[in-house]
Write a protein that holds these residues in place. Structure first.
Motif, PDB file in Angstrom:
ATOM      1  N   GLY A   1       0.823  -1.241  -0.085  1.00 61.13           N
ATOM      2  CA  GLY A   1      -0.012  -0.013   0.037  1.00 61.13           C
ATOM      3  C   GLY A   1       0.915   1.213  -0.048  1.00 61.13           C
ATOM      4  O   GLY A   1       2.029   1.215  -0.598  1.00 61.13           O
ATOM      5  N   ALA A   2       0.502   2.161   0.788  1.00 67.01           N
ATOM      6  CA  ALA A   2       0.869   3.530   0.670  1.00 67.01           C
ATOM      7  C   ALA A   2       2.240   3.383   1.860  1.00 67.01           C
ATOM      8  O   ALA A   2       1.939   3.381   3.049  1.00 67.01           O
ATOM      9  CB  ALA A   2       0.160   4.742   1.078  1.00 67.01           C
ATOM     10  N   VAL A   3       3.593   3.220   1.564  1.00 68.78           N
ATOM     11  CA  VAL A   3       4.600   2.997   2.453  1.00 68.78           C
ATOM     12  C   VAL A   3       5.589   4.049   2.347  1.00 68.78           C
ATOM     13  O   VAL A   3       5.595   4.608   1.118  1.00 68.78           O
ATOM     14  CB  VAL A   3       4.952   1.578   2.337  1.00 68.78           C
ATOM     15  CG1 VAL A   3       3.917   0.651   2.834  1.00 68.78           C
ATOM     16  CG2 VAL A   3       5.688   1.280   1.003  1.00 68.78           C
TER      17      VAL A   3
ATOM     18  N   SER B   1       7.601  -6.690  -9.071  1.00 72.64           N
ATOM     19  CA  SER B   1       8.270  -7.729  -8.116  1.00 72.64           C
ATOM     20  C   SER B   1       7.022  -8.846  -7.566  1.00 72.64           C
ATOM     21  O   SER B   1       6.029  -8.525  -7.814  1.00 72.64           O
ATOM     22  CB  SER B   1       8.453  -7.073  -6.622  1.00 72.64           C
ATOM     23  OG  SER B   1       9.410  -6.085  -6.573  1.00 72.64           O
ATOM     24  N   ALA B   2       7.720  -9.978  -7.998  1.00 73.33           N
ATOM     25  CA  ALA B   2       6.606 -11.186  -7.861  1.00 73.33           C
ATOM     26  C   ALA B   2       6.466 -11.711  -6.241  1.00 73.33           C
ATOM     27  O   ALA B   2       6.679 -12.433  -5.635  1.00 73.33           O
ATOM     28  CB  ALA B   2       7.183 -12.590  -8.470  1.00 73.33           C
ATOM     29  N   LEU B   3       5.787 -10.557  -5.662  1.00 73.71           N
ATOM     30  CA  LEU B   3       5.475 -10.639  -4.182  1.00 73.71           C
ATOM     31  C   LEU B   3       3.909  -9.734  -4.048  1.00 73.71           C
ATOM     32  O   LEU B   3       3.719  -9.060  -4.808  1.00 73.71           O
ATOM     33  CB  LEU B   3       6.382  -9.851  -3.271  1.00 73.71           C
ATOM     34  CG  LEU B   3       7.703 -10.595  -3.224  1.00 73.71           C
ATOM     35  CD1 LEU B   3       8.617  -9.639  -2.237  1.00 73.71           C
ATOM     36  CD2 LEU B   3       7.727 -11.780  -2.465  1.00 73.71           C
ATOM     37  N   ASN B   4       3.450 -10.531  -3.025  1.00 78.63           N
ATOM     38  CA  ASN B   4       2.130  -9.890  -2.566  1.00 78.63           C
ATOM     39  C   ASN B   4       2.016 -10.065  -0.910  1.00 78.63           C
ATOM     40  O   ASN B   4       2.901 -10.544  -0.362  1.00 78.63           O
ATOM     41  CB  ASN B   4       0.873 -10.487  -3.068  1.00 78.63           C
ATOM     42  CG  ASN B   4       0.952 -12.087  -2.653  1.00 78.63           C
ATOM     43  OD1 ASN B   4       0.679 -12.375  -1.808  1.00 78.63           O
ATOM     44  ND2 ASN B   4       0.894 -12.901  -3.853  1.00 78.63           N
ATOM     45  N   ALA B   5       1.034  -9.504  -0.388  1.00 80.63           N
ATOM     46  CA  ALA B   5       0.934  -9.257   1.033  1.00 80.63           C
ATOM     47  C   ALA B   5       0.738 -10.688   1.486  1.00 80.63           C
ATOM     48  O   ALA B   5       1.085 -10.926   2.863  1.00 80.63           O
ATOM     49  CB  ALA B   5      -0.257  -8.290   1.291  1.00 80.63           C
ATOM     50  N   ASP B   6       0.076 -11.720   1.050  1.00 78.92           N
ATOM     51  CA  ASP B   6      -0.032 -12.929   1.657  1.00 78.92           C
ATOM     52  C   ASP B   6       1.151 -13.891   1.600  1.00 78.92           C
ATOM     53  O   ASP B   6       1.067 -14.918   2.465  1.00 78.92           O
ATOM     54  CB  ASP B   6      -1.223 -13.645   0.883  1.00 78.92           C
ATOM     55  CG  ASP B   6      -2.587 -12.847   0.906  1.00 78.92           C
ATOM     56  OD1 ASP B   6      -2.657 -12.038   2.001  1.00 78.92           O
ATOM     57  OD2 ASP B   6      -3.216 -12.958  -0.115  1.00 78.92           O
TER      58      ASP B   6
ATOM     59  N   ASP C   1       2.501   5.030  -3.128  1.00 79.46           N
ATOM     60  CA  ASP C   1       1.345   4.127  -3.339  1.00 79.46           C
ATOM     61  C   ASP C   1       2.109   3.023  -4.321  1.00 79.46           C
ATOM     62  O   ASP C   1       3.302   3.500  -4.775  1.00 79.46           O
ATOM     63  CB  ASP C   1       0.036   4.278  -3.920  1.00 79.46           C
ATOM     64  CG  ASP C   1      -0.947   5.094  -2.810  1.00 79.46           C
ATOM     65  OD1 ASP C   1      -1.100   4.745  -1.894  1.00 79.46           O
ATOM     66  OD2 ASP C   1      -1.487   6.152  -3.309  1.00 79.46           O
ATOM     67  N   GLY C   2       1.649   1.906  -4.450  1.00 74.21           N
ATOM     68  CA  GLY C   2       2.392   0.685  -5.415  1.00 74.21           C
ATOM     69  C   GLY C   2       3.748   0.460  -4.914  1.00 74.21           C
ATOM     70  O   GLY C   2       4.360  -0.233  -5.559  1.00 74.21           O
ATOM     71  N   LEU C   3       3.849   0.282  -3.550  1.00 73.71           N
ATOM     72  CA  LEU C   3       5.317  -0.205  -2.962  1.00 73.71           C
ATOM     73  C   LEU C   3       5.052  -1.341  -1.903  1.00 73.71           C
ATOM     74  O   LEU C   3       3.893  -1.462  -1.436  1.00 73.71           O
ATOM     75  CB  LEU C   3       6.138   0.800  -2.443  1.00 73.71           C
ATOM     76  CG  LEU C   3       6.395   2.149  -3.330  1.00 73.71           C
ATOM     77  CD1 LEU C   3       7.109   3.168  -2.553  1.00 73.71           C
ATOM     78  CD2 LEU C   3       7.262   1.684  -4.433  1.00 73.71           C
TER      79      LEU C   3
END
Length: 435
Positions: free
Chosen positions: A69-71, A376-381, A329-331
């Protein structure tokens, strides 16, 4: 009496020689047999029952969840405390320094226009009296000249003739009147100057400040512009912080009177958890000479904590500054420990196997890295590994710290070596007993 001679028959001699031959042969056979048995025993190692080694357990790792999210990054730097305004108060006139006031002591806070020191004012009081007398003399001469002008105007009007403007001005004594008026003005200026010099024999604080140092002592003969006291403004201090230039894009540096980003300041000498608040004020135009870093000015109000219970900032202190960066956003945010080989991370799959993913690093800090979520091949889960592995390879089994199955496996691994050690100790003892 004839002697009796012993007689042995040839048969008995032959039998005795046969017994000796067979005894020697039997002894040699016994020795050979004994040597053979000893060599066989020495050449045979003890037989120990060998068991297959238990499979090595999967390495235990710690994982974190990505922050999406917004980081914003964690921007930190070290800065030195400098004075926003520092003044050496000097005497405006010369003379003997008589006394300092009771508040003019190093470390004391003085208010604006407070009296700090006094010079010998005897000569300046006499100068004021002299200027007052000169002004009175000039005013008297002006009054006499005005009387002469009235008489001259009366004579001119009784003469009954019209003169040119220049001759009429001379007849009416207008130049003499202007000279007398100028003399009065000059005397008034001289009086004001004398009074001002008399007032300057009392040295006052130019603003609310703290006394740093006395530069001269009472009784000293000083001239005009001789520094007497060193003061520092207690309204606010600057923190000069050095940061990499690329980190400035994440900061709100403020515009004009609008303050910039908030800054949290800590010092090694303060208690744990204690901090001060500041604001980014501006970015200096020059770079730091040693590291070519940008220099950011942070403003801290009431730095000496005169009106609050916060710890005081001292000039020259080295403080740690943590800036409030602007989120984007988008980080994806991860601990710096999670980054491998510059642009890769290790991920624990759903079946607890290692997966290596390539990422696009946007910002790299000491404690936190930011990744581009789209590249990047990552997500929050997903579970990102932050532990170190000696030989990491794609698909290797893992044990996740804090998992219930992981706790059971640790307990099993703890019990197995003890059982194996007992069986290994028992086997040699049984072998020894049998031998």
């Amino acid at each position: 009496m004839p002697s009796r001679l012993s007689y042995r028959s040839p048969v008995s001699v032959h039998r005795q020689a046969g017994r000796s031959h067979w005894g020697t042969l039997a002894a040699l056979l016994a020795i050979a047999l004994g040597l053979s048995i000893g060599y066989w025993l020495l050449s045979q190692p003890p037989r120990v029952e060998r068991r297959a080694a238990p499979p090595s357990p999967a390495p235990r790792v710690e994982v974190v969840r990505p922050d999406t999210g917004a980081v914003a990054p964690v921007i930190q730097g070290y800065g030195r405390v400098v004075a926003a305004r520092q003044t050496d108060v000097a005497a405006r006139v010369g003379g003997r320094l008589m006394t300092f006031s009771e508040i003019a002591e190093p470390g004391r806070v003085v208010e604006d226009d407070a009296a700090l020191a006094t010079l010998d004012a005897s000569d300046y009081r006499l100068a004021v009296r002299s200027a007052e007398a000169a002004l009175a003399q000039a005013e008297a001469e002006l009054a006499v000249e005005r009387g002469e002008q009235i008489r001259a105007r009366s004579d001119y009007e009784s003469f009954g003739r019209q003169l040119s403007a220049e001759r009429r001005a001379l007849v009416l004594r207008e130049p003499q009147l202007k000279s007398a008026q100028a003399a009065v003005t000059s005397a008034e200026v001289a009086l004001e100057t004398a009074q001002l010099d008399l007032a300057r024999t009392e040295i006052k604080a130019p603003y609310r400040a703290m006394i740093q140092e006395r530069l001269v002592g009472p009784g000293s003969e000083i001239s005009a512009n001789t520094a007497v006291l060193s003061l520092v403004d207690v309204g606010h201090f600057w923190i000069r912080v050095s940061l990499p230039s690329e980190e400035l894009t994440w900061l709100n540096t403020g515009e004009g009177s609008t303050p910039g980003a908030s800054v949290r300041l800590t010092s090694r000498g303060w208690p744990a958890g204690v901090y001060r608040e500041g604001r980014v004020f501006s970015v200096l135009p020059d770079l730091e000479e040693s590291g070519l870093l940008a220099q950011v000015l942070v403003r801290v109000d009431d730095p000496l904590a005169l009106e609050n219970d916060a710890p005081a900032l001292r000039l020259g202190d080295l403080v740690n500054a943590t800036f409030e960066a602007t989120p984007r956003d988008g980080l994806i945010a991860l601990p710096t420990l999670a980054l491998r080989d510059g642009n890769r991370v290790w991920v624990a799959s759903e079946d607890d196997q290692l997966q290596i993913r390539k990422v696009n690093v946007v910002y790299r800090g000491e404690e936190r890295v930011l990744l581009d979520a789209d590249d990047s091949a990552l997500n929050a889960d997903q579970r990102v590994i932050v532990s170190n592995l000696g030989q990491a390879r794609e698909g290797m089994a893992l044990r996740i710290a804090g998992d219930t199955q992981d706790s059971d496996a640790i307990a099993a691994d703890t019990r197995e070596p003890r059982q194996g050690a007992a069986s290994d100790d028992t086997a040699p003892r049984a072998e020894e007993a049998s031998s």
